[in-house]
Design a protein around this motif. Structure first.
Motif, mmCIF file in Angstrom:
data_model
loop_
_atom_site.group_PDB
_atom_site.id
_atom_site.type_symbol
_atom_site.label_atom_id
_atom_site.label_comp_id
_atom_site.label_asym_id
_atom_site.label_seq_id
_atom_site.Cartn_x
_atom_site.Cartn_y
_atom_site.Cartn_z
ATOM 1 N N LEU A 45 0.815 -1.206 0.000
ATOM 2 C CA LEU A 45 0.000 0.000 0.000
ATOM 3 C C LEU A 45 0.853 1.261 0.000
ATOM 4 O O LEU A 45 0.323 2.366 0.037
ATOM 5 C CB LEU A 45 -0.944 0.004 1.216
ATOM 6 C CG LEU A 45 -1.924 -1.168 1.308
ATOM 7 C CD1 LEU A 45 -2.756 -1.066 2.581
ATOM 8 C CD2 LEU A 45 -2.801 -1.242 0.084
ATOM 9 N N CYS A 46 2.162 1.097 -0.055
ATOM 10 C CA CYS A 46 3.079 2.232 -0.024
ATOM 11 C C CYS A 46 2.822 3.136 -1.225
ATOM 12 O O CYS A 46 2.749 2.665 -2.365
ATOM 13 C CB CYS A 46 4.519 1.732 -0.028
ATOM 14 S SG CYS A 46 5.712 3.070 0.078
ATOM 15 N N GLY A 47 2.678 4.407 -0.983
ATOM 16 C CA GLY A 47 2.480 5.376 -2.047
ATOM 17 C C GLY A 47 1.029 5.587 -2.442
ATOM 18 O O GLY A 47 0.728 6.481 -3.226
ATOM 19 N N LEU A 48 0.113 4.779 -1.915
ATOM 20 C CA LEU A 48 -1.302 4.956 -2.257
ATOM 21 C C LEU A 48 -1.888 6.111 -1.473
ATOM 22 O O LEU A 48 -1.716 6.202 -0.258
ATOM 23 C CB LEU A 48 -2.102 3.692 -1.949
ATOM 24 C CG LEU A 48 -1.747 2.438 -2.725
ATOM 25 C CD1 LEU A 48 -2.660 1.298 -2.307
ATOM 26 C CD2 LEU A 48 -1.847 2.679 -4.210
ATOM 27 N N THR A 49 -2.599 6.984 -2.164
ATOM 28 C CA THR A 49 -3.264 8.094 -1.482
ATOM 29 C C THR A 49 -4.780 7.974 -1.559
ATOM 30 O O THR A 49 -5.477 8.364 -0.634
ATOM 31 C CB THR A 49 -2.832 9.450 -2.073
ATOM 32 O OG1 THR A 49 -3.126 9.461 -3.470
ATOM 33 C CG2 THR A 49 -1.348 9.703 -1.839
ATOM 34 N N HIS A 50 -5.304 7.448 -2.660
ATOM 35 C CA HIS A 50 -6.738 7.299 -2.855
ATOM 36 C C HIS A 50 -7.014 5.856 -3.261
ATOM 37 O O HIS A 50 -6.375 5.341 -4.178
ATOM 38 C CB HIS A 50 -7.238 8.254 -3.937
ATOM 39 C CG HIS A 50 -7.145 9.686 -3.524
ATOM 40 N ND1 HIS A 50 -5.930 10.342 -3.423
ATOM 41 C CD2 HIS A 50 -8.090 10.567 -3.148
ATOM 42 C CE1 HIS A 50 -6.155 11.583 -3.022
ATOM 43 N NE2 HIS A 50 -7.454 11.741 -2.852
ATOM 44 N N PRO B 223 -24.898 3.959 -4.460
ATOM 45 C CA PRO B 223 -24.259 4.633 -3.323
ATOM 46 C C PRO B 223 -22.791 4.223 -3.204
ATOM 47 O O PRO B 223 -22.447 3.053 -3.306
ATOM 48 C CB PRO B 223 -25.045 4.128 -2.109
ATOM 49 C CG PRO B 223 -26.271 3.479 -2.644
ATOM 50 C CD PRO B 223 -25.960 3.061 -4.047
ATOM 51 N N VAL B 224 -21.926 5.205 -3.011
ATOM 52 C CA VAL B 224 -20.504 4.981 -2.782
ATOM 53 C C VAL B 224 -20.151 5.675 -1.473
ATOM 54 O O VAL B 224 -20.401 6.874 -1.310
ATOM 55 C CB VAL B 224 -19.636 5.536 -3.937
ATOM 56 C CG1 VAL B 224 -18.158 5.355 -3.628
ATOM 57 C CG2 VAL B 224 -20.001 4.853 -5.249
ATOM 58 N N HIS B 225 -19.587 4.919 -0.532
ATOM 59 C CA HIS B 225 -19.248 5.438 0.795
ATOM 60 C C HIS B 225 -17.834 6.004 0.754
ATOM 61 O O HIS B 225 -16.896 5.322 0.348
ATOM 62 C CB HIS B 225 -19.377 4.321 1.834
ATOM 63 C CG HIS B 225 -20.731 3.691 1.808
ATOM 64 N ND1 HIS B 225 -21.805 4.221 2.492
ATOM 65 C CD2 HIS B 225 -21.196 2.614 1.132
ATOM 66 C CE1 HIS B 225 -22.869 3.482 2.259
ATOM 67 N NE2 HIS B 225 -22.528 2.496 1.436
ATOM 68 N N LEU B 226 -17.691 7.252 1.164
ATOM 69 C CA LEU B 226 -16.413 7.959 1.109
ATOM 70 C C LEU B 226 -15.881 8.203 2.512
ATOM 71 O O LEU B 226 -16.623 8.644 3.390
ATOM 72 C CB LEU B 226 -16.583 9.294 0.373
ATOM 73 C CG LEU B 226 -17.178 9.186 -1.027
ATOM 74 C CD1 LEU B 226 -17.510 10.569 -1.572
ATOM 75 C CD2 LEU B 226 -16.243 8.439 -1.949
ATOM 76 N N CYS C 174 -7.870 8.996 1.270
ATOM 77 C CA CYS C 174 -9.294 8.856 0.990
ATOM 78 C C CYS C 174 -9.581 7.439 0.507
ATOM 79 O O CYS C 174 -8.799 6.865 -0.253
ATOM 80 C CB CYS C 174 -9.689 9.882 -0.081
ATOM 81 S SG CYS C 174 -11.443 9.876 -0.487
ATOM 82 N N VAL C 175 -10.710 6.889 0.955
ATOM 83 C CA VAL C 175 -11.145 5.562 0.530
ATOM 84 C C VAL C 175 -12.596 5.678 0.057
ATOM 85 O O VAL C 175 -13.427 6.296 0.734
ATOM 86 C CB VAL C 175 -11.050 4.536 1.678
ATOM 87 C CG1 VAL C 175 -11.617 3.184 1.260
ATOM 88 C CG2 VAL C 175 -9.616 4.395 2.159
ATOM 89 N N VAL D 34 -12.980 9.473 9.065
ATOM 90 C CA VAL D 34 -14.305 10.046 9.189
ATOM 91 C C VAL D 34 -15.079 9.692 7.933
ATOM 92 O O VAL D 34 -14.574 9.875 6.822
ATOM 93 C CB VAL D 34 -14.212 11.584 9.325
ATOM 94 C CG1 VAL D 34 -15.584 12.201 9.359
ATOM 95 C CG2 VAL D 34 -13.414 11.953 10.563
ATOM 96 N N ALA D 35 -16.289 9.159 8.104
ATOM 97 C CA ALA D 35 -17.150 8.909 6.956
ATOM 98 C C ALA D 35 -17.631 10.269 6.471
ATOM 99 O O ALA D 35 -18.429 10.923 7.125
ATOM 100 C CB ALA D 35 -18.326 8.020 7.346
ATOM 101 N N VAL D 36 -17.093 10.720 5.356
ATOM 102 C CA VAL D 36 -17.391 12.052 4.870
ATOM 103 C C VAL D 36 -18.810 12.120 4.321
ATOM 104 O O VAL D 36 -19.567 13.010 4.662
ATOM 105 C CB VAL D 36 -16.375 12.489 3.784
ATOM 106 C CG1 VAL D 36 -16.720 13.836 3.213
ATOM 107 C CG2 VAL D 36 -14.970 12.493 4.359
ATOM 108 N N GLU D 37 -19.142 11.169 3.465
ATOM 109 C CA GLU D 37 -20.470 11.191 2.862
ATOM 110 C C GLU D 37 -20.719 9.904 2.107
ATOM 111 O O GLU D 37 -19.816 9.111 1.876
ATOM 112 C CB GLU D 37 -20.616 12.373 1.906
ATOM 113 C CG GLU D 37 -19.726 12.282 0.676
ATOM 114 C CD GLU D 37 -19.900 13.458 -0.259
ATOM 115 O OE1 GLU D 37 -21.015 13.640 -0.781
ATOM 116 O OE2 GLU D 37 -18.916 14.191 -0.451
ATOM 117 N N THR D 38 -21.967 9.728 1.728
ATOM 118 C CA THR D 38 -22.334 8.680 0.789
ATOM 119 C C THR D 38 -22.825 9.388 -0.456
ATOM 120 O O THR D 38 -23.818 10.107 -0.420
ATOM 121 C CB THR D 38 -23.427 7.760 1.367
ATOM 122 O OG1 THR D 38 -22.922 7.162 2.561
ATOM 123 C CG2 THR D 38 -23.803 6.671 0.384
ATOM 124 N N ALA D 39 -22.094 9.223 -1.545
ATOM 125 C CA ALA D 39 -22.438 9.858 -2.809
ATOM 126 C C ALA D 39 -23.174 8.860 -3.688
ATOM 127 O O ALA D 39 -22.924 7.665 -3.621
ATOM 128 C CB ALA D 39 -21.167 10.341 -3.508
#
Length: 107
Positions: free
Chosen positions: A16-21, A92-95, A49-50, A72-77
């Protein structure tokens, strides 16, 4: 920033090294697998971000309380996908965003 890199493989085994999103196509994952994956993602220091098709099981604790902040669960888009039936808004995508990491922490 460079071009995005896409990797096919087990997220429990790949580096997972270098992964940001991170995008997780989790519709067929059970809660145990999601929990194990959450442990890896929450411990990865560069992940900012996931996005996941299924919500991660609560509670969203830290894999190692000394190493990673809570996410923190930011939102469900609602996102249009190739499998969205015609006439429906989307899937729905959980962010999730990790506090104190990445660009926000540098500002």
């Amino acid at each position: 920033p460079g071009e995005p890199e896409f990797t096919l493989g087990s997220m429990l085994e790949c580096g997972l090294c270098g992964l940001t999103h991170v995008y997780v196509a989790s519709l067929c994952m059970d809660d145990q697998l999601l929990s194990e994956l959450w442990g890896r993602l929450s411990a990865a220091p560069e992940v900012e971000c996931v996005a996941s098709l299924r919500a991660f099981p609560a509670p969203l604790g830290r894999a190692d309380a000394s190493a990673a902040p809570r996410a923190v669960a930011v939102e469900t888009a609602v996102v249009e996908t190739t499998w969205t039936p015609e006439g429906q808004a989307g899937t729905p995508v959980h962010l999730y965003r990790f506090g104190g990491r990445g660009r926000e922490a540098e500002a």
